[in-house]
Scaffold this motif. Structure first.
Motif, PDB file in Angstrom:
ATOM      1  N   ARG A  26      63.221  20.830  36.749  1.00  0.00           N
ATOM      2  CA  ARG A  26      62.157  21.794  36.454  1.00  0.00           C
ATOM      3  C   ARG A  26      61.145  21.075  35.579  1.00  0.00           C
ATOM      4  O   ARG A  26      61.481  20.569  34.511  1.00  0.00           O
ATOM      5  CB  ARG A  26      62.739  23.014  35.743  1.00  0.00           C
ATOM      6  N   ALA A  27      59.902  21.002  36.035  1.00  0.00           N
ATOM      7  CA  ALA A  27      58.816  20.383  35.282  1.00  0.00           C
ATOM      8  C   ALA A  27      57.676  21.394  35.219  1.00  0.00           C
ATOM      9  O   ALA A  27      56.957  21.577  36.197  1.00  0.00           O
ATOM     10  CB  ALA A  27      58.362  19.092  35.958  1.00  0.00           C
ATOM     11  N   GLY A  28      57.581  22.092  34.100  1.00  0.00           N
ATOM     12  CA  GLY A  28      56.590  23.153  33.995  1.00  0.00           C
ATOM     13  C   GLY A  28      56.879  24.238  35.014  1.00  0.00           C
ATOM     14  O   GLY A  28      57.986  24.764  35.078  1.00  0.00           O
ATOM     15  N   ASP A  29      55.886  24.551  35.843  1.00  0.00           N
ATOM     16  CA  ASP A  29      56.030  25.581  36.876  1.00  0.00           C
ATOM     17  C   ASP A  29      56.666  25.051  38.153  1.00  0.00           C
ATOM     18  O   ASP A  29      56.898  25.809  39.088  1.00  0.00           O
ATOM     19  CB  ASP A  29      54.664  26.162  37.254  1.00  0.00           C
ATOM     20  N   HIS A  30      56.905  23.757  38.218  1.00  0.00           N
ATOM     21  CA  HIS A  30      57.410  23.134  39.445  1.00  0.00           C
ATOM     22  C   HIS A  30      58.912  22.904  39.381  1.00  0.00           C
ATOM     23  O   HIS A  30      59.433  22.470  38.366  1.00  0.00           O
ATOM     24  CB  HIS A  30      56.718  21.790  39.684  1.00  0.00           C
ATOM     25  N   LEU A  31      59.563  23.175  40.494  1.00  0.00           N
ATOM     26  CA  LEU A  31      60.986  22.869  40.649  1.00  0.00           C
ATOM     27  C   LEU A  31      61.110  21.890  41.810  1.00  0.00           C
ATOM     28  O   LEU A  31      60.668  22.191  42.926  1.00  0.00           O
ATOM     29  CB  LEU A  31      61.795  24.133  40.949  1.00  0.00           C
ATOM     30  N   TYR A  32      61.701  20.740  41.541  1.00  0.00           N
ATOM     31  CA  TYR A  32      61.912  19.707  42.552  1.00  0.00           C
ATOM     32  C   TYR A  32      63.403  19.658  42.868  1.00  0.00           C
ATOM     33  O   TYR A  32      64.202  19.241  42.021  1.00  0.00           O
ATOM     34  CB  TYR A  32      61.435  18.348  42.039  1.00  0.00           C
ATOM     35  N   ILE A  33      63.771  20.101  44.061  1.00  0.00           N
ATOM     36  CA  ILE A  33      65.175  20.151  44.459  1.00  0.00           C
ATOM     37  C   ILE A  33      65.506  18.878  45.217  1.00  0.00           C
ATOM     38  O   ILE A  33      64.861  18.545  46.216  1.00  0.00           O
ATOM     39  CB  ILE A  33      65.462  21.393  45.326  1.00  0.00           C
ATOM     40  N   SER A  34      66.530  18.171  44.745  1.00  0.00           N
ATOM     41  CA  SER A  34      66.966  16.933  45.395  1.00  0.00           C
ATOM     42  C   SER A  34      67.520  17.212  46.779  1.00  0.00           C
ATOM     43  O   SER A  34      67.933  18.339  47.082  1.00  0.00           O
ATOM     44  CB  SER A  34      68.060  16.256  44.559  1.00  0.00           C
ATOM     45  N   LEU A  66      67.798  26.816  43.908  1.00  0.00           N
ATOM     46  CA  LEU A  66      66.572  27.594  43.674  1.00  0.00           C
ATOM     47  C   LEU A  66      66.898  28.867  42.896  1.00  0.00           C
ATOM     48  O   LEU A  66      66.220  29.197  41.918  1.00  0.00           O
ATOM     49  CB  LEU A  66      65.924  27.927  45.018  1.00  0.00           C
ATOM     50  N   THR A  67      67.944  29.569  43.291  1.00  0.00           N
ATOM     51  CA  THR A  67      68.368  30.794  42.614  1.00  0.00           C
ATOM     52  C   THR A  67      68.786  30.503  41.174  1.00  0.00           C
ATOM     53  O   THR A  67      68.425  31.247  40.250  1.00  0.00           O
ATOM     54  CB  THR A  67      69.519  31.463  43.387  1.00  0.00           C
ATOM     55  N   ALA A  68      69.523  29.406  40.967  1.00  0.00           N
ATOM     56  CA  ALA A  68      69.968  29.048  39.614  1.00  0.00           C
ATOM     57  C   ALA A  68      68.782  28.782  38.686  1.00  0.00           C
ATOM     58  O   ALA A  68      68.872  29.004  37.482  1.00  0.00           O
ATOM     59  CB  ALA A  68      70.880  27.823  39.674  1.00  0.00           C
ATOM     60  N   ALA A  69      67.678  28.330  39.258  1.00  0.00           N
ATOM     61  CA  ALA A  69      66.473  28.068  38.465  1.00  0.00           C
ATOM     62  C   ALA A  69      65.636  29.327  38.273  1.00  0.00           C
ATOM     63  O   ALA A  69      64.586  29.288  37.632  1.00  0.00           O
ATOM     64  CB  ALA A  69      65.640  26.982  39.140  1.00  0.00           C
ATOM     65  N   GLY A  70      66.086  30.453  38.850  1.00  0.00           N
ATOM     66  CA  GLY A  70      65.370  31.707  38.703  1.00  0.00           C
ATOM     67  C   GLY A  70      64.361  31.967  39.805  1.00  0.00           C
ATOM     68  O   GLY A  70      63.517  32.849  39.671  1.00  0.00           O
ATOM     69  N   GLY A  71      64.462  31.231  40.909  1.00  0.00           N
ATOM     70  CA  GLY A  71      63.508  31.377  41.995  1.00  0.00           C
ATOM     71  C   GLY A  71      64.066  32.100  43.197  1.00  0.00           C
ATOM     72  O   GLY A  71      65.242  32.459  43.254  1.00  0.00           O
ATOM     73  N   SER A  72      63.192  32.291  44.172  1.00  0.00           N
ATOM     74  CA  SER A  72      63.551  32.923  45.440  1.00  0.00           C
ATOM     75  C   SER A  72      62.847  32.162  46.564  1.00  0.00           C
ATOM     76  O   SER A  72      61.914  31.394  46.304  1.00  0.00           O
ATOM     77  CB  SER A  72      63.122  34.384  45.444  1.00  0.00           C
ATOM     78  N   PRO A  73      63.262  32.383  47.812  1.00  0.00           N
ATOM     79  CA  PRO A  73      62.597  31.691  48.925  1.00  0.00           C
ATOM     80  C   PRO A  73      61.083  31.892  48.950  1.00  0.00           C
ATOM     81  O   PRO A  73      60.353  30.998  49.372  1.00  0.00           O
ATOM     82  CB  PRO A  73      63.273  32.284  50.160  1.00  0.00           C
ATOM     83  N   ALA A  74      60.592  33.022  48.488  1.00  0.00           N
ATOM     84  CA  ALA A  74      59.152  33.280  48.481  1.00  0.00           C
ATOM     85  C   ALA A  74      58.399  32.291  47.593  1.00  0.00           C
ATOM     86  O   ALA A  74      57.188  32.123  47.752  1.00  0.00           O
ATOM     87  CB  ALA A  74      58.876  34.709  48.020  1.00  0.00           C
ATOM     88  N   GLN A  75      59.103  31.629  46.675  1.00  0.00           N
ATOM     89  CA  GLN A  75      58.456  30.689  45.764  1.00  0.00           C
ATOM     90  C   GLN A  75      58.538  29.240  46.242  1.00  0.00           C
ATOM     91  O   GLN A  75      58.047  28.344  45.570  1.00  0.00           O
ATOM     92  CB  GLN A  75      59.056  30.847  44.367  1.00  0.00           C
ATOM     93  N   LEU A 129      57.552  28.092  40.179  1.00  0.00           N
ATOM     94  CA  LEU A 129      58.225  29.174  39.453  1.00  0.00           C
ATOM     95  C   LEU A 129      57.426  29.533  38.209  1.00  0.00           C
ATOM     96  O   LEU A 129      56.905  28.653  37.531  1.00  0.00           O
ATOM     97  CB  LEU A 129      59.629  28.730  39.032  1.00  0.00           C
ATOM     98  N   PRO A 130      57.340  30.802  37.901  1.00  0.00           N
ATOM     99  CA  PRO A 130      56.619  31.193  36.676  1.00  0.00           C
ATOM    100  C   PRO A 130      57.356  30.703  35.448  1.00  0.00           C
ATOM    101  O   PRO A 130      58.574  30.541  35.453  1.00  0.00           O
ATOM    102  CB  PRO A 130      56.607  32.720  36.740  1.00  0.00           C
ATOM    103  N   GLN A 131      56.599  30.417  34.415  1.00  0.00           N
ATOM    104  CA  GLN A 131      57.189  30.013  33.136  1.00  0.00           C
ATOM    105  C   GLN A 131      57.962  31.192  32.553  1.00  0.00           C
ATOM    106  O   GLN A 131      57.630  32.345  32.782  1.00  0.00           O
ATOM    107  CB  GLN A 131      56.111  29.568  32.152  1.00  0.00           C
TER     108      GLN A 131
END
Length: 132
Positions: A26-34, A66-75, A129-131
């Motif tokens: 997680r870097a700011g609003d960005h999530l980079y999934i390996s 993605l879910t663990a980071a607080g996100g959803s497919p829409a993001q 992802l939102p802060q």
């Protein structure tokens, strides 16, 4: 310039990294999934090694992170998929559409001759992802 907090994301719902990398960053609003292979979180082999089962597991791993980071497919903003055999593209597309539903991130599908451990699918992603 604003300081951006960079932190790893780790969940028991996807396989732990087997090398020197994080499941996601997680870097700011960005999530980079390996890149996620079709490996169960408990590292046990899949009961079904058919292409569709492998695609579903790799996508499930990506979505668990993605879910663990607080996100959803829409993001999801961008998804890259590496598949063995261009003839598997329609099969991948069917599994992918079923798993992502209404989400339609930018996507690249790259046919490759082989993947690590003989798997047929690997998938990575970037989400916004939102802060907070």
């Amino acid at each position: 310039m604003t300081d951006v907090t960079i932190r790893p994301v780790l969940t028991d719902d996807a396989p732990f990294p087997a090398g020197h990398y994080a499941q996601a960053i997680r870097a700011g609003d960005h999530l980079y999934i390996s890149g996620q292979l079709p490996i169960r979180a408990d590292k046990q082999p899949l009961d079904d090694m058919a292409f569709e089962a492998q695609a579903a597991q790799a996508i499930d791993n990506m979505l668990a992170i993605l879910t663990a980071a607080g996100g959803s497919p829409a993001q999801l903003a961008r998804v890259n998929a590496y598949i063995v055999g261009v003839e598997n593209w329609p099969r991948f597309n069917g599994v992918y559409a079923a798993k992502l539903g209404e989400a339609r991130p930018a996507r690249t599908v790259v046919p490759v001759p082989e993947l690590h451990y003989g798997y047929l699918v690997e998938i990575d992603a970037v989400a916004l992802l939102p802060q907070g």
